[in-house]
Design a protein around this motif. Structure first.
Motif, PDB file in Angstrom:
ATOM      1  N   ASN A   1       0.821  -1.215   0.000  1.00 27.93           N
ATOM      2  CA  ASN A   1       0.000   0.000   0.000  1.00 27.93           C
ATOM      3  C   ASN A   1       0.851   1.259   0.000  1.00 27.93           C
ATOM      4  O   ASN A   1       0.494   2.259  -0.616  1.00 27.93           O
ATOM      5  N   THR A   2       1.996   1.219   0.672  1.00 25.90           N
ATOM      6  CA  THR A   2       2.890   2.376   0.688  1.00 25.90           C
ATOM      7  C   THR A   2       3.509   2.578  -0.689  1.00 25.90           C
ATOM      8  O   THR A   2       3.636   3.711  -1.164  1.00 25.90           O
ATOM      9  N   ILE A   3       3.883   1.487  -1.338  1.00 24.74           N
ATOM     10  CA  ILE A   3       4.442   1.580  -2.692  1.00 24.74           C
ATOM     11  C   ILE A   3       3.410   2.170  -3.639  1.00 24.74           C
ATOM     12  O   ILE A   3       3.711   3.053  -4.442  1.00 24.74           O
ATOM     13  N   ARG A   4       2.185   1.706  -3.532  1.00 20.31           N
ATOM     14  CA  ARG A   4       1.103   2.231  -4.379  1.00 20.31           C
ATOM     15  C   ARG A   4       0.926   3.729  -4.146  1.00 20.31           C
ATOM     16  O   ARG A   4       0.728   4.494  -5.093  1.00 20.31           O
ATOM     17  N   LEU A   5       1.027   4.170  -2.896  1.00 20.24           N
ATOM     18  CA  LEU A   5       0.900   5.587  -2.566  1.00 20.24           C
ATOM     19  C   LEU A   5       2.007   6.400  -3.226  1.00 20.24           C
ATOM     20  O   LEU A   5       1.742   7.440  -3.843  1.00 20.24           O
ATOM     21  N   TYR A   6       3.255   5.948  -3.136  1.00 25.14           N
ATOM     22  CA  TYR A   6       4.379   6.665  -3.744  1.00 25.14           C
ATOM     23  C   TYR A   6       4.264   6.714  -5.260  1.00 25.14           C
ATOM     24  O   TYR A   6       4.554   7.734  -5.879  1.00 25.14           O
ATOM     25  N   VAL A   7       3.842   5.619  -5.863  1.00 31.23           N
ATOM     26  CA  VAL A   7       3.685   5.588  -7.319  1.00 31.23           C
ATOM     27  C   VAL A   7       2.580   6.547  -7.751  1.00 31.23           C
ATOM     28  O   VAL A   7       2.722   7.268  -8.740  1.00 31.23           O
ATOM     29  N   ASN A   8       1.492   6.605  -7.001  1.00 33.80           N
ATOM     30  CA  ASN A   8       0.405   7.532  -7.327  1.00 33.80           C
ATOM     31  C   ASN A   8       0.840   8.981  -7.169  1.00 33.80           C
ATOM     32  O   ASN A   8       0.462   9.832  -7.977  1.00 33.80           O
ATOM     33  N   PHE A   9       1.638   9.286  -6.122  1.00 29.79           N
ATOM     34  CA  PHE A   9       2.169  10.644  -5.971  1.00 29.79           C
ATOM     35  C   PHE A   9       3.018  11.027  -7.176  1.00 29.79           C
ATOM     36  O   PHE A   9       2.890  12.123  -7.721  1.00 29.79           O
ATOM     37  N   LEU A  10       3.888  10.128  -7.590  1.00 30.90           N
ATOM     38  CA  LEU A  10       4.758  10.398  -8.732  1.00 30.90           C
ATOM     39  C   LEU A  10       3.939  10.581 -10.004  1.00 30.90           C
ATOM     40  O   LEU A  10       4.178  11.511 -10.784  1.00 30.90           O
ATOM     41  N   ARG A  11       2.960   9.735 -10.212  1.00 33.67           N
ATOM     42  CA  ARG A  11       2.110   9.815 -11.398  1.00 33.67           C
ATOM     43  C   ARG A  11       1.341  11.131 -11.431  1.00 33.67           C
ATOM     44  O   ARG A  11       1.268  11.805 -12.468  1.00 33.67           O
ATOM     45  N   CYS A  12       0.785  11.535 -10.292  1.00 35.15           N
ATOM     46  CA  CYS A  12       0.049  12.806 -10.224  1.00 35.15           C
ATOM     47  C   CYS A  12       0.972  13.989 -10.479  1.00 35.15           C
ATOM     48  O   CYS A  12       0.600  14.942 -11.178  1.00 35.15           O
ATOM     49  N   PHE A  13       2.186  13.945  -9.933  1.00 37.04           N
ATOM     50  CA  PHE A  13       3.147  15.018 -10.161  1.00 37.04           C
ATOM     51  C   PHE A  13       3.493  15.135 -11.637  1.00 37.04           C
ATOM     52  O   PHE A  13       3.494  16.229 -12.211  1.00 37.04           O
ATOM     53  N   LEU A  14       3.776  14.008 -12.283  1.00 37.88           N
ATOM     54  CA  LEU A  14       4.133  14.032 -13.703  1.00 37.88           C
ATOM     55  C   LEU A  14       2.963  14.502 -14.564  1.00 37.88           C
ATOM     56  O   LEU A  14       3.163  15.280 -15.506  1.00 37.88           O
ATOM     57  N   ASN A  15       1.765  14.049 -14.248  1.00 45.54           N
ATOM     58  CA  ASN A  15       0.584  14.509 -14.998  1.00 45.54           C
ATOM     59  C   ASN A  15       0.391  16.013 -14.839  1.00 45.54           C
ATOM     60  O   ASN A  15       0.066  16.714 -15.808  1.00 45.54           O
ATOM     61  N   ASN A  16       0.602  16.520 -13.631  1.00 45.02           N
ATOM     62  CA  ASN A  16       0.462  17.952 -13.390  1.00 45.02           C
ATOM     63  C   ASN A  16       1.490  18.746 -14.184  1.00 45.02           C
ATOM     64  O   ASN A  16       1.167  19.765 -14.787  1.00 45.02           O
ATOM     65  N   ARG A  17       2.730  18.318 -14.192  1.00 46.33           N
ATOM     66  CA  ARG A  17       3.789  19.017 -14.931  1.00 46.33           C
ATOM     67  C   ARG A  17       3.510  19.000 -16.427  1.00 46.33           C
ATOM     68  O   ARG A  17       3.749  19.984 -17.120  1.00 46.33           O
ATOM     69  N   MET A  18       2.989  17.892 -16.931  1.00 43.25           N
ATOM     70  CA  MET A  18       2.684  17.813 -18.362  1.00 43.25           C
ATOM     71  C   MET A  18       1.516  18.726 -18.712  1.00 43.25           C
ATOM     72  O   MET A  18       1.517  19.375 -19.751  1.00 43.25           O
ATOM     73  N   ARG A  19       0.516  18.789 -17.830  1.00 43.17           N
ATOM     74  CA  ARG A  19      -0.629  19.677 -18.078  1.00 43.17           C
ATOM     75  C   ARG A  19      -0.211  21.134 -18.076  1.00 43.17           C
ATOM     76  O   ARG A  19      -0.680  21.934 -18.872  1.00 43.17           O
ATOM     77  N   LYS A  20       0.679  21.496 -17.176  1.00 49.19           N
ATOM     78  CA  LYS A  20       1.110  22.890 -17.077  1.00 49.19           C
ATOM     79  C   LYS A  20       2.172  23.239 -18.114  1.00 49.19           C
ATOM     80  O   LYS A  20       2.504  24.405 -18.285  1.00 49.19           O
ATOM     81  N   GLY A  21       2.721  22.244 -18.783  1.00 49.09           N
ATOM     82  CA  GLY A  21       3.715  22.505 -19.815  1.00 49.09           C
ATOM     83  C   GLY A  21       5.120  22.715 -19.284  1.00 49.09           C
ATOM     84  O   GLY A  21       5.972  23.233 -19.987  1.00 49.09           O
TER      85      GLY A  21
END
Length: 70
Positions: free
Chosen positions: A43-63
């Motif tokens: 569950n902790t690994i899943r949490l870290y992977v989701n944080f990373l995924r959300c961060f990358l999606n946010n950076r891509m959306r903002k350009g």
């Protein structure tokens, strides 16, 4: 996986597999000084992977990235 410079080009499927393997087997719990524990729970690994995924999606959306396709 350690000591690599992270760029947006580094985030591929190999990075994801290496990151999950690192968190599962190589991560050292710093709180356990006498008897170190290695790896995190699923569950902790899943949490870290989701944080990373959300961060990358946010950076891509903002350009805020610099992809160079060669």
């Amino acid at each position: 996986m350690r000591k690599k410079k992270l760029t947006f080009q580094a985030f591929d499927m190999d990075f994801g597999d290496d990151f999950i393997d690192f968190l599962t087997y190589d991560y050292t719990n710093r709180r356990a000084k006498k008897n170190p524990e290695y790896g995190l729970k699923v569950n902790t690994i899943r949490l870290y992977v989701n944080f990373l995924r959300c961060f990358l999606n946010n950076r891509m959306r903002k350009g805020n990235y610099n992809f160079r396709v060669s």
